[in-house]
Write an enzyme that holds these catalytic residues in place. Structure first.
Site, PDB file in Angstrom:
ATOM      1  N   TYR A  52      45.542  -7.791 -30.071  1.00  0.00           N
ATOM      2  CA  TYR A  52      46.574  -7.736 -31.090  1.00  0.00           C
ATOM      3  C   TYR A  52      47.507  -8.934 -30.951  1.00  0.00           C
ATOM      4  O   TYR A  52      48.080  -9.171 -29.885  1.00  0.00           O
ATOM      5  CB  TYR A  52      47.387  -6.438 -31.006  1.00  0.00           C
ATOM      6  CG  TYR A  52      48.334  -6.349 -32.171  1.00  0.00           C
ATOM      7  CD1 TYR A  52      47.845  -6.025 -33.436  1.00  0.00           C
ATOM      8  CD2 TYR A  52      49.675  -6.655 -32.041  1.00  0.00           C
ATOM      9  CE1 TYR A  52      48.679  -5.992 -34.535  1.00  0.00           C
ATOM     10  CE2 TYR A  52      50.520  -6.632 -33.137  1.00  0.00           C
ATOM     11  CZ  TYR A  52      50.014  -6.293 -34.381  1.00  0.00           C
ATOM     12  OH  TYR A  52      50.840  -6.284 -35.477  1.00  0.00           O
ATOM     13  N   SER A  91      61.020  -8.562 -23.230  1.00  0.00           N
ATOM     14  CA  SER A  91      60.769  -9.620 -22.260  1.00  0.00           C
ATOM     15  C   SER A  91      61.986  -9.803 -21.346  1.00  0.00           C
ATOM     16  O   SER A  91      63.103  -9.441 -21.704  1.00  0.00           O
ATOM     17  CB  SER A  91      60.478 -10.920 -23.013  1.00  0.00           C
ATOM     18  OG  SER A  91      59.956 -11.877 -22.140  1.00  0.00           O
ATOM     19  N   ASN A 122      55.723  -4.971 -31.651  1.00  0.00           N
ATOM     20  CA  ASN A 122      57.018  -4.306 -31.800  1.00  0.00           C
ATOM     21  C   ASN A 122      56.909  -2.839 -31.382  1.00  0.00           C
ATOM     22  O   ASN A 122      55.875  -2.394 -30.891  1.00  0.00           O
ATOM     23  CB  ASN A 122      57.517  -4.443 -33.248  1.00  0.00           C
ATOM     24  CG  ASN A 122      56.583  -3.767 -34.243  1.00  0.00           C
ATOM     25  OD1 ASN A 122      55.795  -2.877 -33.880  1.00  0.00           O
ATOM     26  ND2 ASN A 122      56.654  -4.169 -35.491  1.00  0.00           N
ATOM     27  N   GLN A 137      48.729   0.428 -37.799  1.00  0.00           N
ATOM     28  CA  GLN A 137      47.443   0.611 -38.496  1.00  0.00           C
ATOM     29  C   GLN A 137      46.346  -0.256 -37.870  1.00  0.00           C
ATOM     30  O   GLN A 137      45.184   0.164 -37.796  1.00  0.00           O
ATOM     31  CB  GLN A 137      47.573   0.371 -40.018  1.00  0.00           C
ATOM     32  CG  GLN A 137      48.132  -0.980 -40.459  1.00  0.00           C
ATOM     33  CD  GLN A 137      49.656  -1.001 -40.505  1.00  0.00           C
ATOM     34  OE1 GLN A 137      50.328  -0.155 -39.905  1.00  0.00           O
ATOM     35  NE2 GLN A 137      50.213  -1.988 -41.192  1.00  0.00           N
ATOM     36  N   GLN A 186      64.752 -17.329 -22.376  1.00  0.00           N
ATOM     37  CA  GLN A 186      64.438 -15.913 -22.356  1.00  0.00           C
ATOM     38  C   GLN A 186      65.240 -15.162 -23.404  1.00  0.00           C
ATOM     39  O   GLN A 186      64.712 -14.346 -24.158  1.00  0.00           O
ATOM     40  CB  GLN A 186      64.743 -15.342 -20.967  1.00  0.00           C
ATOM     41  CG  GLN A 186      64.303 -13.919 -20.788  1.00  0.00           C
ATOM     42  CD  GLN A 186      62.829 -13.774 -21.045  1.00  0.00           C
ATOM     43  OE1 GLN A 186      62.020 -14.516 -20.510  1.00  0.00           O
ATOM     44  NE2 GLN A 186      62.460 -12.837 -21.911  1.00  0.00           N
ATOM     45  N   HIS A 199      25.062  20.908  -4.157  1.00  0.00           N
ATOM     46  CA  HIS A 199      25.183  19.550  -3.624  1.00  0.00           C
ATOM     47  C   HIS A 199      24.393  19.419  -2.318  1.00  0.00           C
ATOM     48  O   HIS A 199      23.730  18.410  -2.073  1.00  0.00           O
ATOM     49  CB  HIS A 199      26.654  19.218  -3.361  1.00  0.00           C
ATOM     50  CG  HIS A 199      27.417  18.866  -4.605  1.00  0.00           C
ATOM     51  ND1 HIS A 199      27.538  19.718  -5.669  1.00  0.00           N
ATOM     52  CD2 HIS A 199      28.084  17.736  -4.957  1.00  0.00           C
ATOM     53  CE1 HIS A 199      28.267  19.134  -6.613  1.00  0.00           C
ATOM     54  NE2 HIS A 199      28.608  17.930  -6.204  1.00  0.00           N
ATOM     55  N   HIS A 238      64.348 -14.702 -27.211  1.00  0.00           N
ATOM     56  CA  HIS A 238      63.262 -13.821 -27.663  1.00  0.00           C
ATOM     57  C   HIS A 238      63.769 -12.676 -28.539  1.00  0.00           C
ATOM     58  O   HIS A 238      63.094 -12.249 -29.465  1.00  0.00           O
ATOM     59  CB  HIS A 238      62.506 -13.232 -26.467  1.00  0.00           C
ATOM     60  CG  HIS A 238      61.411 -14.110 -25.976  1.00  0.00           C
ATOM     61  ND1 HIS A 238      60.322 -14.454 -26.750  1.00  0.00           N
ATOM     62  CD2 HIS A 238      61.218 -14.720 -24.785  1.00  0.00           C
ATOM     63  CE1 HIS A 238      59.517 -15.239 -26.049  1.00  0.00           C
ATOM     64  NE2 HIS A 238      60.040 -15.430 -24.858  1.00  0.00           N
ATOM     65  N   ASP A 265      54.465 -19.852 -20.482  1.00  0.00           N
ATOM     66  CA  ASP A 265      54.301 -19.209 -21.785  1.00  0.00           C
ATOM     67  C   ASP A 265      53.202 -19.875 -22.590  1.00  0.00           C
ATOM     68  O   ASP A 265      52.587 -19.250 -23.450  1.00  0.00           O
ATOM     69  CB  ASP A 265      55.608 -19.295 -22.586  1.00  0.00           C
ATOM     70  CG  ASP A 265      56.654 -18.331 -22.062  1.00  0.00           C
ATOM     71  OD1 ASP A 265      56.269 -17.351 -21.407  1.00  0.00           O
ATOM     72  OD2 ASP A 265      57.850 -18.569 -22.308  1.00  0.00           O
ATOM     73  N   GLU A 267      33.096  22.447   1.209  1.00  0.00           N
ATOM     74  CA  GLU A 267      33.676  22.507  -0.129  1.00  0.00           C
ATOM     75  C   GLU A 267      33.011  23.592  -0.983  1.00  0.00           C
ATOM     76  O   GLU A 267      33.270  23.700  -2.181  1.00  0.00           O
ATOM     77  CB  GLU A 267      33.606  21.124  -0.804  1.00  0.00           C
ATOM     78  CG  GLU A 267      34.420  20.086  -0.022  1.00  0.00           C
ATOM     79  CD  GLU A 267      34.636  18.768  -0.761  1.00  0.00           C
ATOM     80  OE1 GLU A 267      34.099  18.602  -1.873  1.00  0.00           O
ATOM     81  OE2 GLU A 267      35.364  17.910  -0.219  1.00  0.00           O
ATOM     82  N   GLU A 296      59.345  -9.367 -15.160  1.00  0.00           N
ATOM     83  CA  GLU A 296      58.169  -9.969 -15.801  1.00  0.00           C
ATOM     84  C   GLU A 296      58.032 -11.431 -15.338  1.00  0.00           C
ATOM     85  O   GLU A 296      56.960 -11.855 -14.934  1.00  0.00           O
ATOM     86  CB  GLU A 296      58.358  -9.896 -17.321  1.00  0.00           C
ATOM     87  CG  GLU A 296      57.225 -10.478 -18.132  1.00  0.00           C
ATOM     88  CD  GLU A 296      57.570 -10.611 -19.598  1.00  0.00           C
ATOM     89  OE1 GLU A 296      58.774 -10.496 -19.948  1.00  0.00           O
ATOM     90  OE2 GLU A 296      56.643 -10.840 -20.400  1.00  0.00           O
ATOM     91  N   HIS A 297      59.131 -12.173 -15.426  1.00  0.00           N
ATOM     92  CA  HIS A 297      59.151 -13.576 -14.982  1.00  0.00           C
ATOM     93  C   HIS A 297      60.189 -13.741 -13.888  1.00  0.00           C
ATOM     94  O   HIS A 297      61.292 -13.205 -14.002  1.00  0.00           O
ATOM     95  CB  HIS A 297      59.566 -14.519 -16.124  1.00  0.00           C
ATOM     96  CG  HIS A 297      58.748 -14.379 -17.368  1.00  0.00           C
ATOM     97  ND1 HIS A 297      59.201 -13.709 -18.480  1.00  0.00           N
ATOM     98  CD2 HIS A 297      57.500 -14.825 -17.670  1.00  0.00           C
ATOM     99  CE1 HIS A 297      58.269 -13.761 -19.427  1.00  0.00           C
ATOM    100  NE2 HIS A 297      57.226 -14.421 -18.967  1.00  0.00           N
TER     101      HIS A 297
END
Lengths: 427, 427
Positions: B126, B235, B209, B186, B257, B417, B260, B358, B412, B324-325
């Site tokens: 995506y 981010s 999003n 969708q 940063q 088995h 964003h 990036d 068991e 994250e960074h």
């Protein structure tokens, strides 16, 4: 077993064959949601309330004490200890070789990129109780956690008073750091959320009933930030067999799967009609002697024998079905290895029954079910680790890459990103 | 930025510092649930309806045609092409070295266990649209998919009529096999469920999003069986700086940063008060020149400068926060590498701004946010693969392991088995 001639199916049927019972967790999810909410709000108090209510825990102390570990070691018979030690040794030997490797690459002059692995610091293992103790699951989850280097290895298993000595012995062998006598959704929630007495873990592993599965799914999408090993469904096996196969062994393998529960699925695919008949006859005979006959019989009713004209088609079926376990009862099974794309664990040849992988060959028995083998493998050392990437640029390296970064930051409308590079070039 | 002296915090505050805005997806989940249900029921028809409604897609054909790809290549300016090619080259060079290695281990005499890796056959990427095209994301997801050997690499990105030429060019470079002009929940639902015209994928990757995130979370717990790369949130960057650091560079990194979005978080940790003051002054100055000033300003307001007495404490904070960074503006940054446990991607030293990662250094920019770096790494080649284990036993191997398997199956309560092993030993 239901018999199907593969040729008689149309393409959409083939794409989803044999059909699985859809796991319907929506009811279980609605049932466990209030349990999770209560534990988020009240912590330990709510955990104990549910443990008393659902598992009959007798005490208010949920921790297994050092004395209980020591007692278990005395109580447990030598042959079980010996068997657990052998299983430990094999599982450890196979898993310690799985340590993922760091890399370091100079992608451009003055630009070095690295990828290193770190253990997840705090993990939670769930070992179901139910009808039988599962020391094997304790080993399968604990050993890779320890090899990965996890500092805090919490395990939860339901108990009334004492945890089964084999489970305690396995926990100690594996290197579990804390063992809690709690089970079900409440155990999953406590590990995921923690409270002021108990720090939450970062990832939860292990199988369980539908409430455990539902709780794992809910915490996996909860902002608390705990991840899970995999979604788990009923166990399943597919056997691919040719005319050289022994129907006695195949029947035993299918029944070993079937005895797990009525929702287990056992599937036989063969290019030989006589073999299919012989296996079905053998199943009827061997069923009679099984203590768990009732369970196995129900499960076998929902299972399939599939006839294919060409053995090649069996591998198409298998890759589309993506079985948790796949057993190849064929001549020279190793030549088919490259054809196997989607499967959890594969057993090659007549002397490789699935039960060796369940306990002691060395491979992990925590495997993807329900077709998840299309996108995930079983539990491994890397499941208890994660990668961190690093980059270091020299002034010349930054100079070399600056035009590329500036152009792309422009294309994406991110002036600040460009500025971070151009500012450095100015000075 | 909010200023905090780390010493002034109590232990529970330290464990969750700096605090993040909790991602509240429950509303988004309720909004996208009917979209997912409609697509499950109606397939393509519902997808097109939502694409027309939400993204203003003009046509009923959602596939990008070969002519559109060719046109994009002509339209796109040479400098962007060149920049994308350089980025491709570096990302490819770093990722092709990430191929996980097979292992083969003889755990006992006659017992061989193996672990091999297979590409996930069908994956979905995506690539968000929104305010700007994101060709870099197309490269970051497409390149490792191609290296892994995924056969079918679907990408979705929202469009009215034409997809931005830079995104098309990147898709072609990366080796995407089908590109669909659909976005939002969708697109996620269509990739996860498919219909009679479009086969579903096994795993979905990429940012988006809140609706995209909500849809990814819902499909990840849906019996349709599609998995996802990671949960994604806003981010974030953490900068650790000592007295040798350049406040001009740090301010630029924090602002890169911040631009964003208003929910982005930028955090500075330093053992030097003068530096903290200087960085804050620089931020005020540099903010004035940013086209996305309004966004960045809001984000900076929610961000933190933290003073620590010892630089060591900065790494404790960082591992607890799991950014994250992480950028190290310190002298000899490489000596701190082993202290970094929880972080997505790390930038070592003053000439390693986050924007190089990036776009073009070679590391992946699809990284865990919201503290998920405690249990997962960024997108890598192994994210597009999964392991399959194999075991093969000789008759002697089975004989050697049989007592262990029988004893544990007994413990068991799984007679079937045990039987699968003992039957073979009898013959």
């Amino acid at each position: 077993m239901k018999f199907v001639n593969y040729e008689s199916l149309n393409s959409p049927q083939k794409r989803n064959f044999p059909p699985r019972e859809a796991i319907q967790l929506s009811e279980a999810i609605e049932k466990v949601r209030p349990i999770l909410d209560a534990i988020k709000a009240e912590g330990r108090t709510a955990v104990l309330r549910y443990a008393h209510q659902f598992d009959g825990l007798q005490s208010d102390d949920m921790y297994v004490s050092p004395a209980e570990f020591a007692e278990a070691e005395e109580m447990l018979d030598d042959s079980t200890k010996e068997a657990l030690r052998t299983a430990y040794k094999n599982i450890h030997a196979f898993h310690r070789r799985q340590m993922p490797q760091s890399i370091s690459v100079t992608t451009m002059q003055g630009v070095t990129c690295e990828k290193e692995y770190r253990a997840i610091e705090s993990v939670g293992l769930y070992v179901p109780g139910g009808t039988a103790p599962l020391p094997s699951t304790m080993l399968m989850l604990g050993i890779p956690a320890k090899i990965a280097g996890c500092k805090r290895i919490i395990a939860c298993t339901p108990a009334k008073e004492l945890v089964h000595p084999a489970v305690l012995f396995a926990a100690r062998l594996a290197g579990v750091t804390e063992l809690l006598k709690i089970g079900g959704a409440q155990a999953i929630a406590f590990m995921a959320y923690g409270d002021y007495t108990f720090q939450k873990v970062s990832k939860i592993f292990g199988p369980g009933n539908q409430y455990v599965m539902a709780a794992k799914q809910l915490v996996s999408i909860d902002p608390a930030g705990c991840t899970i090993d995999m979604p788990s469904g009923p166990s399943e096996v597919m056997v691919i067999a040719d005319r050289y196969a022994n129907p006695v062994y195949i029947a035993a393998d299918l029944l070993a799967q079937a005895e797990h529960g009525i929702d287990s699925q056992a599937v036989l695919v063969s290019d030989n009609m006589q073999l299919i008949t012989a296996v079905n006859n053998q199943i009827a005979m061997q069923l009679e002697k099984l203590p768990r006959k009732a369970l196995a019989q129900e499960s076998i009713k929902n299972s399939y024998s599939i006839y294919v004209q060409l053995l090649e088609q069996a591998f198409e079926i298998s890759n589309e079905y993506a079985p948790e376990h796949l057993i190849l009862h064929v001549e020279n099974p190793e030549r088919y290895k490259s054809k196997i794309i989607n499967a959890g664990s594969v057993f090659l040849g007549q002397y490789s029954p699935e039960s060796v992988g369940d306990y002691a060959s060395g491979t992990n028995h925590s495997l993807p079910t329900s077709g998840y083998a299309k996108s995930m493998g079983g539990v491994a050392v890397e499941s208890f680790m994660k990668s961190v990437t690093f980059q270091q640029l020299t002034y010349e390296g930054l100079k070399g890459i600056a035009p590329t970064v500036s152009t792309l930051a422009d294309a994406e409308g991110l002036f600040g990103h460009k500025n971070a590079v151009t500012l450095r070039m100015k000075q």
